[in-house]
Design a protein around this motif. Structure first.
Motif, PDB file in Angstrom:
ATOM      1  N   GLN A   1      33.272  41.948  44.950  1.00 34.54           N
ATOM      2  CA  GLN A   1      32.189  42.067  45.939  1.00 34.54           C
ATOM      3  C   GLN A   1      32.016  40.760  46.709  1.00 34.54           C
ATOM      4  OE1 GLN A   1      32.262  44.343  43.063  1.00 34.54           O
ATOM      5  NE2 GLN A   1      32.937  45.273  44.981  1.00 34.54           N
ATOM      6  N   SER A   2      32.716  39.731  46.266  1.00 39.25           N
ATOM      7  CA  SER A   2      32.826  38.467  47.009  1.00 39.25           C
ATOM      8  C   SER A   2      34.171  37.867  46.648  1.00 39.25           C
ATOM      9  CB  SER A   2      31.709  37.500  46.612  1.00 39.25           C
ATOM     10  OG  SER A   2      32.009  36.187  47.066  1.00 39.25           O
ATOM     11  N   VAL A   3      34.784  37.144  47.574  1.00 45.26           N
ATOM     12  CA  VAL A   3      36.108  36.583  47.298  1.00 45.26           C
ATOM     13  C   VAL A   3      36.041  35.122  46.875  1.00 45.26           C
ATOM     14  CG1 VAL A   3      37.289  38.246  48.776  1.00 45.26           C
ATOM     15  CG2 VAL A   3      36.550  36.051  49.741  1.00 45.26           C
ATOM     16  N   VAL A   4      34.880  34.658  46.430  1.00 48.02           N
ATOM     17  CA  VAL A   4      34.801  33.335  45.791  1.00 48.02           C
ATOM     18  C   VAL A   4      34.102  33.460  44.437  1.00 48.02           C
ATOM     19  CG1 VAL A   4      34.965  31.896  47.857  1.00 48.02           C
ATOM     20  CG2 VAL A   4      32.730  32.716  47.086  1.00 48.02           C
ATOM     21  N   CYS A   5      34.259  32.394  43.636  1.00 43.75           N
ATOM     22  CA  CYS A   5      33.974  32.491  42.204  1.00 43.75           C
ATOM     23  C   CYS A   5      32.527  32.828  41.860  1.00 43.75           C
ATOM     24  CB  CYS A   5      34.345  31.176  41.519  1.00 43.75           C
ATOM     25  SG  CYS A   5      36.096  30.788  41.589  1.00 43.75           S
ATOM     26  N   MET A   6      31.578  31.991  42.281  1.00 44.52           N
ATOM     27  CA  MET A   6      30.219  32.135  41.753  1.00 44.52           C
ATOM     28  C   MET A   6      29.580  33.480  42.106  1.00 44.52           C
ATOM     29  SD  MET A   6      28.701  28.252  42.008  1.00 44.52           S
ATOM     30  CE  MET A   6      27.158  28.696  41.217  1.00 44.52           C
ATOM     31  N   PRO A   7      29.663  33.916  43.371  1.00 43.88           N
ATOM     32  CA  PRO A   7      29.111  35.236  43.663  1.00 43.88           C
ATOM     33  C   PRO A   7      29.828  36.356  42.916  1.00 43.88           C
ATOM     34  CG  PRO A   7      29.465  33.989  45.690  1.00 43.88           C
ATOM     35  CD  PRO A   7      30.126  33.228  44.590  1.00 43.88           C
TER      36      PRO A   7
ATOM     37  N   HIS B   1      38.886  38.962  54.593  1.00 42.91           N
ATOM     38  CA  HIS B   1      38.864  40.120  53.708  1.00 42.91           C
ATOM     39  C   HIS B   1      40.101  40.975  53.885  1.00 42.91           C
ATOM     40  CE1 HIS B   1      34.247  39.922  52.846  1.00 42.91           C
ATOM     41  NE2 HIS B   1      34.940  38.956  52.276  1.00 42.91           N
ATOM     42  N   VAL B   2      41.179  40.510  53.279  1.00 47.62           N
ATOM     43  CA  VAL B   2      42.442  41.237  53.263  1.00 47.62           C
ATOM     44  C   VAL B   2      42.910  41.336  51.808  1.00 47.62           C
ATOM     45  CG1 VAL B   2      43.164  40.648  55.614  1.00 47.62           C
ATOM     46  CG2 VAL B   2      43.649  39.059  53.737  1.00 47.62           C
ATOM     47  N   ASP B   3      43.973  42.102  51.589  1.00 52.25           N
ATOM     48  CA  ASP B   3      44.397  42.380  50.210  1.00 52.25           C
ATOM     49  C   ASP B   3      44.693  41.122  49.400  1.00 52.25           C
ATOM     50  OD1 ASP B   3      44.059  45.062  50.339  1.00 52.25           O
ATOM     51  OD2 ASP B   3      46.193  45.597  50.176  1.00 52.25           O
ATOM     52  N   ALA B   4      45.203  40.088  50.042  1.00 59.84           N
ATOM     53  CA  ALA B   4      45.519  38.868  49.292  1.00 59.84           C
ATOM     54  C   ALA B   4      44.322  38.420  48.456  1.00 59.84           C
ATOM     55  CB  ALA B   4      45.923  37.754  50.257  1.00 59.84           C
ATOM     56  N   LEU B   5      43.141  38.527  49.037  1.00 55.95           N
ATOM     57  CA  LEU B   5      41.932  38.059  48.349  1.00 55.95           C
ATOM     58  C   LEU B   5      41.146  39.193  47.703  1.00 55.95           C
ATOM     59  CD1 LEU B   5      40.601  35.382  50.883  1.00 55.95           C
ATOM     60  CD2 LEU B   5      42.398  35.189  49.157  1.00 55.95           C
ATOM     61  N   MET B   6      41.347  40.413  48.187  1.00 60.64           N
ATOM     62  CA  MET B   6      40.465  41.495  47.733  1.00 60.64           C
ATOM     63  C   MET B   6      41.120  42.470  46.750  1.00 60.64           C
ATOM     64  SD  MET B   6      37.901  42.711  50.711  1.00 60.64           S
ATOM     65  CE  MET B   6      39.090  43.723  51.582  1.00 60.64           C
ATOM     66  N   ARG B   7      42.428  42.612  46.801  1.00 61.48           N
ATOM     67  CA  ARG B   7      43.037  43.596  45.900  1.00 61.48           C
ATOM     68  C   ARG B   7      43.340  42.908  44.566  1.00 61.48           C
ATOM     69  NH1 ARG B   7      48.563  47.181  46.751  1.00 61.48           N
ATOM     70  NH2 ARG B   7      47.897  48.937  45.447  1.00 61.48           N
TER      71      ARG B   7
END
Lengths: 514, 137
Positions: free
Chosen positions: A47-53, A356-362
């Motif tokens: 739901q977020s592409v960084v660690c803490m969230p 928000h592309v597959d590299a970060l989201m899938r």
């Protein structure tokens, strides 16, 4: 006695780094075996592409908009709901071993309990921290107040200098290069494998499991800091994957003009970052210009990443072996995933950010239900999210997920997913740091990924991205402005906004860069 | 993040007149009484050294301690800072309450967030230390 839960996370691992997901670089027989026995998810998104969230979503079962951790550096409130609390109250023993990161790392005042805990041991004052009765924490190197760094400094001080310094002298993410190719965040690390943080996390997990009675139920979050950069695995293991033999990833267009044409089809912060004009978030090195990335650097980063993935797989194998020795194998559910992905060369980029592309989201996601549950192995193609993990843990424990959890227990196959409405998954990004802000909201539904931008430093609020995963799996062609795709775009955007979770009333404050 | 210098500001409103607030906030040698995470401090002339809970000593240069303006300014001179200026202002809201404003300017920018974040927590703590239930509304 109920089902026990081993929850395994890595940090910043791509979907395609596992053999069971088609990866060919890293050998991951342990996770592949779990996938063969259980459920493998082909479209799991954070739901977020960084660690803490993202980690806060895993713990709370809520979207960032609701739990309030809108960017790295915003601490999750101490009274935030926690699935570990739910399980503990139901009688589960609870532990978190490895990387937590619900609270900022940069904390010279030790204001945050995660950072202060190693000073008093592994049991939090008051008995529980976020529902965990036992915490032994680590992050990406040997510096800082967490348990691994303190242990390393005490027992193996000679190893401290071998790690790559994650931050530079300006406390920015370090852009200095190393290895054979000068790739950023790559370093030869002479540390002995047995004391590297991957094996330490497995060792400490085994030690905690050994402290439990045979009949106790337990929930153990084993959280590996790798394969997040820096890419500095033990030198002794680097030869496992010869970077010179590594093929360039499908997502990396080697031709520069092709690469830049693709990026120019996306909202302008992509090109601004690529050219080094604007680094819009803290998570990428401010001193590094992606346009300088060479094919050999992409190869070396991917090789080292693969080594780290192999070490994780082997460490997990050791833990599962110990679980077997304890006689628990039939009663243990294993869930394996990560918090978000990594560019790893896609589009000529490394690291992560508001993209928000597959590299970060899938994400890789495998759930091997306890063999005693007699689940049928399956592959789920419908979209699911990390927000669905907390209710899944409740279901495994035989508990009704509390109403504050926003996801649903993970489906066991596509028919189950369709029956229970797993139709869409949402991802969000907000950052606002020293005058640079980026805000986007994304929906993944059917075979579409649709992102809309809110006004920010580089955007006026009209921009967007629309990708057809069916005929453009690498997301090279942004259809946002294509009139032929306007109806599907409008439908997705309407669905995106009507599906937004409730917002936290007060905006939490950024208290540290990370 | 391309900014090299960061500027952060936090504030709290307290249900106390400014001279009472200044009595604590304007005393450089009492900073550890209200700034959570500072374990101790020593003052020698215009030099102050605070020691954080992690054991890190931070040398500081006191620039302004103005009891008329109710302003305290200091610089952290530890090598990790290329530049730092901390400013604490106590403002009279003329209704028996005060506004305490804590500004942090620093290079590298990341340190402005770290110090500023801690200052925010310190301001929240100030209300408790001064015997108030919380910030004034």
């Amino acid at each position: 006695m109920g089902r026990k839960i081993l929850f395994v996370t890595t940090d910043q691992q791509r979907y395609d780094t596992l053999g069971c997901n088609g990866g060919t670089l890293a050998r991951t027989p342990v996770v592949d075996g779990l996938a063969a026995q259980g459920i493998r998810f082909e479209r799991a998104h954070p739901q977020s592409v960084v660690c803490m969230p993202s980690r806060s979503t895993i713990l709370t079962g809520q979207h960032p908009t609701t739990h309030g951790v809108w960017m790295n550096g915003v601490p999750l409130p101490l009274d935030a709901p926690s699935v570990a609390d739910v399980l503990h109250e139901a009688g589960y023993r609870t532990a978190l071993v490895g990387k937590a990161h619900f609270e900022p790392f940069l904390d010279p005042f030790l204001r945050f309990p995660e950072n202060a805990l190693s000073g008093t041991g592994t049991e939090p004052p008051g008995g529980l921290h976020r529902g965990f009765e036992h915490l032994e924490l680590a992050t990406h190197g040997g510096i800082g107040p967490l348990h691994y760094a303190q242990w390393l400094a005490a027992e193996h001080p000679e190893a401290l200098g071998g790690f790559y310094p994650v931050l530079d002298g300006s406390l920015q993410v370090n852009g200095a290069g190393g290895g054979d190719t000068g790739a950023p965040q790559v370093k030869v690390n002479p540390i002995e494998r047995g004391i590297y943080h991957t094996d330490w996390v497995a060792d400490r997990t085994i030690a905690w499991l050994d402290s439990l009675g045979a009949d106790e139920d337990w929930f153990c979050w084993m959280s590996f800091p790798d394969p997040h950069h820096p890419w500095d695995p033990p030198e002794s293991e680097v030869a496992r994957v010869d970077w010179r033999e590594v093929p360039l990833p499908a997502g990396y267009p080697e031709d520069r003009s092709e690469r830049e044409t693709i990026i120019d089809g996306k909202p302008r912060h992509w090109r601004l970052w690529y050219d080094g004009t604007l680094v819009s978030n803290y998570e990428a090195p401010a001193s590094w210009v992606p346009a300088t990335l060479t094919p050999d650097q992409v190869r070396e980063v991917n090789a080292r990443n693969a080594v780290e993935c192999e070490l994780i797989d082997e460490a997990l194998g050791r833990v599962l072996g110990r679980i077997d020795e304890r006689g628990w194998s039939d009663e243990v559910d294993v869930v394996f995933t990560t918090d978000h992905g990594e560019f790893q060369g896609d589009f000529g980029l490394l690291f992560k950010g508001p993209y928000h592309v597959d590299a970060l989201m899938r994400l890789p996601l495998v759930w091997r239900p306890a063999p005693s549950a007699s689940a049928t192995p399956s592959v789920v193609t419908r979209p699911v999210g990390l927000v669905d993990l907390a209710p899944t843990f409740c279901t495994i424990a035989g508990l009704e997920p509390p109403p504050w959890m926003q996801g649903g227990s993970l489906p066991t196959d596509d028919a189950d997913a369709d029956l229970r409405g797993f139709e869409r998954v949402l991802t969000e990004w907000d950052s606002d740091i020293f005058g640079t802000s980026v805000h986007l909201r994304t929906i993944t539904r059917d075979h579409w990924v649709c992102s809309t931008y809110l006004p920010g430093t580089s955007h006026d609020g009209t921009e967007g991205e629309l990708y057809d995963l069916a005929d453009d799996p690498l997301q090279r062609h942004n259809r946002w402005d294509d009139p032929a795709h306007r109806p599907v775009r409008d439908d997705l955007v309407a669905d995106l906004w009507s599906s937004q979770p409730p917002s936290r009333l007060d905006q939490l404050v950024l208290e540290s860069p990370v | 993040m391309t900014a090299t210098r960061g500027s952060v500001r936090h504030q709290v409103r307290l249900a106390l007149p400014p001279d009472e607030v200044w009595e604590l906030v304007g005393a450089p040698e009492r900073v550890h009484e209200w700034f959570s995470g500072i374990e101790s401090c020593t003052v020698d002339g215009d030099q102050r050294v605070v020691v954080t809970r992690s054991g890190l000593p931070m040398p500081e240069h006191l620039l302004t301690v103005d009891a008329t303006l109710w302003r305290l300014q200091y610089r952290i001179t530890a090598p990790m800072f290329r530049e730092h200026l901390g400013t604490i202002d106590v403002l009279d809201l003329e209704d028996g309450t005060s506004l305490v404003v804590y500004s942090t300017d620093a290079e590298p920018a990341a340190l402005a967030l770290v110090i500023g974040g801690a200052a925010r927590a310190a301001l929240a703590n100030l209300a408790t230390v001064m015997g108030l239930g919380g910030p004034a509304t």
